[in-house]
Enzyme design. Sequence first.
Site, PDB file in Angstrom:
ATOM      1  N   ASP A  69       0.870  -1.178   0.000  1.00 29.44           N
ATOM      2  CA  ASP A  69       0.000   0.000   0.000  1.00 29.44           C
ATOM      3  C   ASP A  69       0.907   1.229   0.000  1.00 29.44           C
ATOM      4  OD1 ASP A  69      -1.652   2.129   0.695  1.00 29.44           O
ATOM      5  OD2 ASP A  69      -2.897   0.923   2.045  1.00 29.44           O
ATOM      6  N   HIS A  70       0.893   1.950  -1.111  1.00 26.71           N
ATOM      7  CA  HIS A  70       1.845   3.053  -1.268  1.00 26.71           C
ATOM      8  C   HIS A  70       1.543   4.232  -0.339  1.00 26.71           C
ATOM      9  CE1 HIS A  70       5.203   4.893  -2.983  1.00 26.71           C
ATOM     10  NE2 HIS A  70       4.812   5.120  -4.218  1.00 26.71           N
ATOM     11  N   ARG A  71       0.364   4.218   0.295  1.00 30.72           N
ATOM     12  CA  ARG A  71       0.091   5.275   1.274  1.00 30.72           C
ATOM     13  C   ARG A  71       0.948   5.067   2.510  1.00 30.72           C
ATOM     14  NH1 ARG A  71      -6.209   4.299   1.884  1.00 30.72           N
ATOM     15  NH2 ARG A  71      -5.327   2.217   2.020  1.00 30.72           N
TER      16      ARG A  71
END
Length: 438
Positions: free
Chosen positions: A410-412
């Site tokens: 999850d790039h967040r």
Amino acid sequence: MAAFEVRVPDIGDFKDVPVIEVLVKPGDSVKKDDSLLTLESDKATMEVPAPSSGTVKTILVKVGDKVSEGVAILTFEGDAAAKAEAPATKAAPPQPKAPPAPQAAAPAAAAAQPAASAAPIAPAPALAAPDSGTPPHASPGVRRFARELGVEVAKVSGSGPKGRILKDDIQNFVKQALSGGAAPSAAARAGGMSDLGLPAWPKVDFAKFGPIETKPLTRIQKISGPALSRNWVMIPHVTQFDEADITELEAFRAKVNEENAKSGVKITPLAFLIKAVVAALKKYPTLNSSLDGDNLVVKQYWNIGFAADTPNGLVVPVVKSADQKGVIEIAIETSDLAAKAREGKLGPADMQGGTFSISSLGGIGGTAFTPIVNAPEVAILGVSKAAMKPVWNGKEFAPRLMMPLSLSYDHRVVDGALGARFTSFLAQVIADLRRGML
Ligand code: COA
């Protein structure tokens, strides 16, 4: 019209309450009772309403500031009489905050672990009720939830008191959108679009073109499908690829299996992978976390889920406290869990509490793939079939058994550099498990 300062009204016994959201900016025109800013104590969430229609001039506080009754929060040009008669609007009795929304169940694991139905977050005791005709209100928690899911609150109909939007309304909106826009707005319907702005799902009479057989989806598919769609749509995925040299590991595994042949326990690469993953998660704990609003919950336990293929669909049983177990113990447990999975006998407890997942297709084939993150986890490791490759050792090409790794994250939460560091360290540990002990 006159300029005056808007101050924090009577908020009961609360003092030094943090500002968690400033909902307006200088120049904004607002109507009476529109929310200006949100305060959140440890017991209640409150919105400060505009005393009259008017224009915001300057903002005097920022997110994180702590305010009490009487503190000036912004300057405002509006009806000075309203100011005079808009003293301390009594705050509604603070409601205890609802427990945090349970994170929806993991997609594949959702098979026998349907998403716990989320308790609606108690509507914030807004300091003033909106006039009818104003846009429906939602508590900050609900608005934050909507933002996380990429939902525009304005498009959601509220089912709460006075049209207030509840968390359930947001969830239903997303469900409808994911199932092909079951309840698109009139405008969207007219244009043949779903509320996500996508064209409606194509309806084709397949039988017109040849014989067909229609089979109902399995229970597992029905439960995991929407969760997988949600994760795929909502999580900004990045997949990092790497390779681990398992030449030595495989020689070691063959030796151990030979020694233990009589015990009936067979160690597959998966058991070693779980141990190596735990070592990498300990070095990079961010990948052992979950997003919860504006917080990252980093877990200090290491429960590793593994995708298991069954005749009825995919499930993700979880090896609990994998850090405290040896490779043989893990091999026995994964084999037992996989057998239970195939027999459809996994209970919800077998699939709960995971902190990271592994999807191993190594026994089947393939060189790489992009697994879908198993929310609320933030990363998943895909493993493909190891193959002999010529690897340059500085002097010559040597035949090495290389196992492909595909880490989706999850790039967040996980930056590219962290994702690459994680897989690179993981590959080193797999190549030489002694590194995991350092
Ligand atoms: N490279 C090469 N061979 C591999 C391998 C890899 N990465 N991983 C496993 N193997 C080998 C094993 O060593 C074994 O070979 P052997 O009998 O000669 O020793 C063979 O493949 C079969 O192993 P398997 O029975 O699959 O055991 P496992 O512990 O690796 O996997 C499960 C157990 C439950 C994970 C597996 O059966 C399964 O269901 N995999 C599918 C998961 C899936 O569908 N994922 C997709 C999610 S989107």
